[in-house]
Design an enzyme around this catalytic site. Structure first.
Site, PDB file in Angstrom:
ATOM      1  N   ARG A 159      71.745 -28.624  -7.200  1.00  0.00           N
ATOM      2  CA  ARG A 159      72.082 -28.683  -5.775  1.00  0.00           C
ATOM      3  C   ARG A 159      73.563 -28.987  -5.591  1.00  0.00           C
ATOM      4  O   ARG A 159      74.109 -29.914  -6.173  1.00  0.00           O
ATOM      5  CB  ARG A 159      71.233 -29.756  -5.069  1.00  0.00           C
ATOM      6  CG  ARG A 159      69.775 -29.380  -4.908  1.00  0.00           C
ATOM      7  CD  ARG A 159      69.573 -28.279  -3.887  1.00  0.00           C
ATOM      8  NE  ARG A 159      69.971 -28.695  -2.566  1.00  0.00           N
ATOM      9  CZ  ARG A 159      69.146 -29.268  -1.676  1.00  0.00           C
ATOM     10  NH1 ARG A 159      67.890 -29.479  -1.997  1.00  0.00           N
ATOM     11  NH2 ARG A 159      69.584 -29.615  -0.495  1.00  0.00           N
ATOM     12  N   HIS A 162      62.893 -44.974  31.765  1.00  0.00           N
ATOM     13  CA  HIS A 162      62.580 -44.312  30.500  1.00  0.00           C
ATOM     14  C   HIS A 162      61.216 -44.689  29.935  1.00  0.00           C
ATOM     15  O   HIS A 162      60.950 -44.444  28.767  1.00  0.00           O
ATOM     16  CB  HIS A 162      63.654 -44.567  29.436  1.00  0.00           C
ATOM     17  CG  HIS A 162      65.046 -44.307  29.913  1.00  0.00           C
ATOM     18  ND1 HIS A 162      65.436 -43.106  30.458  1.00  0.00           N
ATOM     19  CD2 HIS A 162      66.145 -45.105  29.957  1.00  0.00           C
ATOM     20  CE1 HIS A 162      66.717 -43.175  30.794  1.00  0.00           C
ATOM     21  NE2 HIS A 162      67.165 -44.379  30.511  1.00  0.00           N
ATOM     22  N   ARG A 216      66.979 -41.972  25.006  1.00  0.00           N
ATOM     23  CA  ARG A 216      67.686 -40.744  24.640  1.00  0.00           C
ATOM     24  C   ARG A 216      66.779 -39.535  24.522  1.00  0.00           C
ATOM     25  O   ARG A 216      67.251 -38.420  24.377  1.00  0.00           O
ATOM     26  CB  ARG A 216      68.437 -40.945  23.325  1.00  0.00           C
ATOM     27  CG  ARG A 216      69.660 -41.803  23.531  1.00  0.00           C
ATOM     28  CD  ARG A 216      70.402 -42.014  22.242  1.00  0.00           C
ATOM     29  NE  ARG A 216      70.863 -43.388  22.179  1.00  0.00           N
ATOM     30  CZ  ARG A 216      71.521 -43.913  21.167  1.00  0.00           C
ATOM     31  NH1 ARG A 216      71.785 -43.179  20.125  1.00  0.00           N
ATOM     32  NH2 ARG A 216      71.900 -45.153  21.201  1.00  0.00           N
ATOM     33  N   PRO A 242      65.176 -46.198  14.011  1.00  0.00           N
ATOM     34  CA  PRO A 242      63.878 -46.145  13.347  1.00  0.00           C
ATOM     35  C   PRO A 242      63.846 -45.186  12.162  1.00  0.00           C
ATOM     36  O   PRO A 242      63.824 -43.975  12.334  1.00  0.00           O
ATOM     37  CB  PRO A 242      62.917 -45.703  14.454  1.00  0.00           C
ATOM     38  CG  PRO A 242      63.758 -45.150  15.535  1.00  0.00           C
ATOM     39  CD  PRO A 242      65.129 -45.683  15.371  1.00  0.00           C
ATOM     40  N   GLU A 243      63.897 -45.758  10.992  1.00  0.00           N
ATOM     41  CA  GLU A 243      63.637 -44.994   9.774  1.00  0.00           C
ATOM     42  C   GLU A 243      62.264 -45.440   9.270  1.00  0.00           C
ATOM     43  O   GLU A 243      61.555 -46.146   9.972  1.00  0.00           O
ATOM     44  CB  GLU A 243      64.756 -45.248   8.747  1.00  0.00           C
ATOM     45  CG  GLU A 243      66.129 -44.885   9.304  1.00  0.00           C
ATOM     46  CD  GLU A 243      67.280 -45.104   8.328  1.00  0.00           C
ATOM     47  OE1 GLU A 243      67.041 -45.062   7.115  1.00  0.00           O
ATOM     48  OE2 GLU A 243      68.413 -45.306   8.795  1.00  0.00           O
TER      49      GLU A 243
END
Length: 283
Positions: free
Chosen positions: A162, A100, A119, A2-3
DNA sequence: ATGGGGGCCTGCCGGC
DNA sequence: TGCCGGCAGGCCCCCA
């Protein structure tokens, strides 16, 4: 994983089940996930009416009638299952509880939303809506990549000097909020930038070019999620996990998809994470 | 401040 | 076939 696009897809899938609806009963099956749940979370959710469902970065925020906001993060393996209501032409009966299943919201409508996370990298929190902007998980987040604050000038300023690889910089949620490993790989492939390039070494044109590419990659994934959401509504009640075809991600050893390029996709490890890239196209 | 690495957690997959 | 090590990775935290 999931992004931002997957989280947005989950949010959209939750809207018809949650917005304007009352949580008749919240059931919490363990003390917490990534972090402990706040005190009496189940009691504080029970009886609340859900106002709007928002998304910031990879967080879903449900504003409640109690002047509190429920924060949901799916982590790596978090799933939202909807049951007990008509979805498309199908009625999803309540399934047997699964391993879960950590939090279950039973709505007054009879619909049920189950948060399952094998998880346990996911998170939930509940706090006063008025304090949301200063929440520790939200306050330091960078701009939304699809929002107006994320533009060429911002990214050029943010990456100037950076020393970190551009791959790591784009994964940094303080630089831009919502990208994960998959969409950073896809972005850099499309931008033809090697993932190990130091962010500060990119040309101004290269950095500026990243902005519309990031937007396009995410928008296309959200669009794909929208169509898959319609499919999932007919298949089962699970939101947000859809097959998506990637140009480089997880394609190590397979042909580069750029027309005329004879290279195969390579993989390097950066900050403990796999970067997939074309060693010819990306410089 | 910045960059890099560790650790959390379980399921899955490849190799033996 | 079963076991086991390695890997997946979002994100906080700690260290240099």
């Amino acid at each position: 994983m999931p992004e931002l696009p997957e989280v947005e897809t989950v949010r959209r899938g939750l809207v018809p089940v949650m917005e304007g609806q009352i949580i008749a009963l919240a059931t919490v099956n363990r003390d917490g996930l990534r972090w402990p749940f706040p005190p009496r979370m189940a009691d504080r959710l029970t009886g609340a009416r859900v106002g709007g469902l928002r998304r910031q970065s990879k967080y879903i925020l449900a504003d409640l009638s109690t002047a509190e906001t429920l924060l949901i993060h799916l982590g790596m393996s978090g799933r939202m299952l909807i049951s007990g209501q008509m979805l498309g032409d199908f009625h999803h009966d309540h399934p047997a509880p699964q391993k879960h299943d950590h939090v279950v919201l039973t709505m007054a409508s009879g619909a049920r939303i189950t948060f399952n996370d094998a998880r346990r990298f996911g998170a939930m929190d509940l706090f006063a809506t008025a304090t949301a902007d200063s929440h520790p998980l939200l306050a330091a987040l960078g701009p939304e990549p699809l929002g107006n604050a994320f533009d060429e000038r911002y990214l050029i300023d943010r990456l100037r000097g950076r020393n970190t690889p551009i791959k790591s910089a784009l994964l940094d949620q303080h630089v831009v909020a919502g990208l994960g490993n998959i969409y950073v790989c896809e972005t850099l492939y499309r931008a033809r930038i090697a993932p190990q390039t130091k962010a500060g070494d990119l040309t101004v044109a290269q950095v500026a070019g990243l902005v519309p590419i990031i937007r396009d990659v995410l928008a296309e994934a959200i669009e794909a999620g929208g169509s898959s959401l319609r499919d999932f509504r007919q298949a089962d009640g699970e939101l947000g996990y859809f097959q998506h075809s990637f140009q480089v991600y997880d394609r190590e050893g397979q042909p580069c998809l750029t027309p005329g390029c004879a290279a195969t996709v390579g993989r390097i490890v950066q900050s403990g994470r796999s970067s997939f890239y074309c060693p010819i196209c990306q410089r």
